[in-house]
Design a protein around this motif. Structure first.
Motif, PDB file in Angstrom:
ATOM      1  N   VAL A  37      -2.023  -1.419  -3.900  1.00  0.00           N
ATOM      2  CA  VAL A  37      -3.084  -0.415  -3.865  1.00  0.00           C
ATOM      3  C   VAL A  37      -2.474   0.963  -3.602  1.00  0.00           C
ATOM      4  O   VAL A  37      -1.727   1.155  -2.633  1.00  0.00           O
ATOM      5  N   LEU A  38      -2.816   1.901  -4.474  1.00  0.00           N
ATOM      6  CA  LEU A  38      -2.498   3.307  -4.256  1.00  0.00           C
ATOM      7  C   LEU A  38      -3.672   3.949  -3.534  1.00  0.00           C
ATOM      8  O   LEU A  38      -4.825   3.806  -3.964  1.00  0.00           O
ATOM      9  N   ILE A  39      -3.405   4.636  -2.429  1.00  0.00           N
ATOM     10  CA  ILE A  39      -4.428   5.422  -1.749  1.00  0.00           C
ATOM     11  C   ILE A  39      -4.156   6.880  -2.113  1.00  0.00           C
ATOM     12  O   ILE A  39      -3.163   7.468  -1.660  1.00  0.00           O
ATOM     13  N   LEU A  40      -5.010   7.458  -2.944  1.00  0.00           N
ATOM     14  CA  LEU A  40      -4.824   8.835  -3.380  1.00  0.00           C
ATOM     15  C   LEU A  40      -5.481   9.782  -2.377  1.00  0.00           C
ATOM     16  O   LEU A  40      -6.671   9.658  -2.077  1.00  0.00           O
ATOM     17  N   VAL A  41      -4.689  10.717  -1.865  1.00  0.00           N
ATOM     18  CA  VAL A  41      -5.155  11.672  -0.855  1.00  0.00           C
ATOM     19  C   VAL A  41      -5.157  13.057  -1.481  1.00  0.00           C
ATOM     20  O   VAL A  41      -4.149  13.503  -2.030  1.00  0.00           O
ATOM     21  N   ASN A  42      -6.277  13.728  -1.398  1.00  0.00           N
ATOM     22  CA  ASN A  42      -6.444  15.024  -2.053  1.00  0.00           C
ATOM     23  C   ASN A  42      -5.359  16.011  -1.641  1.00  0.00           C
ATOM     24  O   ASN A  42      -5.059  16.172  -0.447  1.00  0.00           O
ATOM     25  N   THR A  43      -4.784  16.692  -2.630  1.00  0.00           N
ATOM     26  CA  THR A  43      -3.753  17.690  -2.346  1.00  0.00           C
ATOM     27  C   THR A  43      -4.263  18.809  -1.452  1.00  0.00           C
ATOM     28  O   THR A  43      -3.465  19.484  -0.794  1.00  0.00           O
ATOM     29  N   VAL A  46       0.857  -1.188   0.000  1.00  0.00           N
ATOM     30  CA  VAL A  46       0.000   0.000   0.000  1.00  0.00           C
ATOM     31  C   VAL A  46       0.887   1.230   0.000  1.00  0.00           C
ATOM     32  O   VAL A  46       1.933   1.258   0.654  1.00  0.00           O
ATOM     33  N   LEU A  47       0.469   2.269  -0.723  1.00  0.00           N
ATOM     34  CA  LEU A  47       1.155   3.559  -0.681  1.00  0.00           C
ATOM     35  C   LEU A  47       0.123   4.669  -0.692  1.00  0.00           C
ATOM     36  O   LEU A  47      -0.770   4.689  -1.548  1.00  0.00           O
ATOM     37  N   ALA A  48       0.218   5.576   0.261  1.00  0.00           N
ATOM     38  CA  ALA A  48      -0.604   6.783   0.259  1.00  0.00           C
ATOM     39  C   ALA A  48       0.128   7.844  -0.548  1.00  0.00           C
ATOM     40  O   ALA A  48       1.267   8.195  -0.236  1.00  0.00           O
ATOM     41  N   GLY A  49      -0.523   8.340  -1.592  1.00  0.00           N
ATOM     42  CA  GLY A  49       0.105   9.326  -2.464  1.00  0.00           C
ATOM     43  C   GLY A  49      -0.751  10.568  -2.614  1.00  0.00           C
ATOM     44  O   GLY A  49      -1.982  10.490  -2.745  1.00  0.00           O
ATOM     45  N   VAL A  50      -0.118  11.725  -2.592  1.00  0.00           N
ATOM     46  CA  VAL A  50      -0.839  12.983  -2.743  1.00  0.00           C
ATOM     47  C   VAL A  50      -1.275  13.129  -4.199  1.00  0.00           C
ATOM     48  O   VAL A  50      -0.537  12.820  -5.135  1.00  0.00           O
ATOM     49  N   PHE A  51      -2.543  13.595  -4.391  1.00  0.00           N
ATOM     50  CA  PHE A  51      -3.085  13.708  -5.741  1.00  0.00           C
ATOM     51  C   PHE A  51      -4.357  14.555  -5.689  1.00  0.00           C
ATOM     52  O   PHE A  51      -5.131  14.440  -4.739  1.00  0.00           O
TER      53      PHE A  51
END
Length: 355
Positions: A120-126, A98-103
């Motif tokens: 799984v990519l966890i996209l976190v709102n910029t 898993v990786l939390a990525g800013v997006f």
């Protein structure tokens, strides 16, 4: 399957959607964001100047800055290991990378993007970290029980909150409101702790979906109206969203295990308030977006925020260990609701100016 491969996939997504080409620290200093240097100067400009700044954020939100996104990614990278450790300690370790990525997703919820070959990519709102920081700084500066005298009066606080919400709603995850002066002491400690805990909850909710095996039952869902165009996520259904909230809250509460009564009395209300703050802001931003005729990406994937708040409060009420655990959350909700009338006034003025 490695986290390194997920990082490459994350960077590829940022690059392909023309957000940024890389997340390395910039070689040259980026333009410094506008800021207030003292608390007495906050929102002290003439009303037309403040109105023009709100309007400018709507029509010229600005580019995504690699340096800013780099700092946000560092924050996410620092938060993720503790969550994965907690998942393992709870007896349900994650076997999927898993990786939390800013997006710039356009939503306060994390967006899970599975790849069968990578994880799984966890996209976190910029915009999430900026909104959390701005709202909490404003609250702690305006309310007297975080220090006397307050650093902001009611009119100042209402404008600063309007600026933060305006940047979130119209800035596509790129616009940043004018930065507030630095805090110190109790105020700084509270804001730092609650931003960290609130962001962890967003990540923990997505980790909970994996722990509970929800991906097996998920269906693909595409939102066309994100800041970068169409994005895919997974729809789990409302019962599973409530379940993920409960699992995530349980993981977060485990971080308080081992604290003595005095420490628990301090930290548990902050933790509970941070969990619920994400949903409070979700409810407010969704409500304002509806009033302003703005689309909310992935809005139909989760239960209405009011239902999530009610469900999570009922769940927490039977599991917290201190009598004051929900008090700070109630104070936050009341303060936010009290500010909304003045926020709407500023928004109406902007609408008239842009007509």
């Amino acid at each position: 399957m490695t986290v390194g491969q997920l990082r490459s996939a994350h960077l590829g997504l940022l690059r392909d959607r023309r957000v940024v080409d890389h997340l390395d620290p910039p070689l040259r200093p980026e333009p410094a964001p506008e800021r207030y240097h003292t608390w007495t100067l906050v929102a002290a400009e003439p009303a037309p100047t403040r109105l023009a700044r709100l309007l400018d954020a709507r029509v010229r939100p600005g580019p995504y800055l690699p340096g800013h996104l780099h700092q946000q990614q560092r924050t996410l990278d620092a938060l993720q290991p503790e969550l994965l450790h907690l998942a393992s300690a709870a007896g349900n370790p994650l076997t999927t990378p898993v990786l939390a990525g800013v997006f710039p997703t356009g939503t306060l919820d994390g967006i899970g993007v599975p790849d069968p070959d990578l994880g799984v990519l966890i996209l976190v709102n910029t915009a999430l970290l900026d909104l959390l920081d701005g709202v909490l700084k404003t609250m702690t500066a305006a309310l007297p029980h975080y220090g006397t005298p307050p650093l902001l009066n009611g009119d100042q606080a209402a404008y600063v909150l309007a600026e933060a919400l305006n940047a979130y709603l119209y800035g596509h995850g790129a616009a940043r409101p004018r930065r507030l002066p630095e805090l110190s002491g109790q105020r700084l400690a509270l804001v730092t702790l609650m931003v960290r805990r609130a962001t962890q909850f967003v990540l923990a909710h997505e980790v909970a979906h994996l722990q509970a095996g929800h991906l097996v039952h998920a269906r693909r869902h595409t939102a066309l109206d994100t800041p970068v165009g169409a994005l895919d996520a997974r729809a789990f259904g409302w019962p599973r969203e409530h379940e993920a909230d409960r699992i995530a809250a349980g993981l977060m509460l485990h971080t308080l295990d081992g604290l003595g009564p005095r420490e628990l009395d301090v930290h548990e209300p902050c933790l509970v308030a941070a969990l619920l703050l994400v949903l409070f802001l979700h409810e407010i931003t969704d409500r304002l977006a509806d009033e302003l005729g703005l689309a909310v990406p992935f809005a139909d994937l989760h239960p209405p925020p009011v239902r999530r708040i009610q469900s999570l409060v009922e769940h927490l009420a039977g599991r917290v260990r201190t009598s004051r655990a929900l008090d700070l959350a109630a104070d936050v909700a009341t303060w936010l609701e009290d500010q909304l009338a003045e926020v709407r006034t500023w928004f109406r003025l902007v609408d008239r100016a842009s007509a």
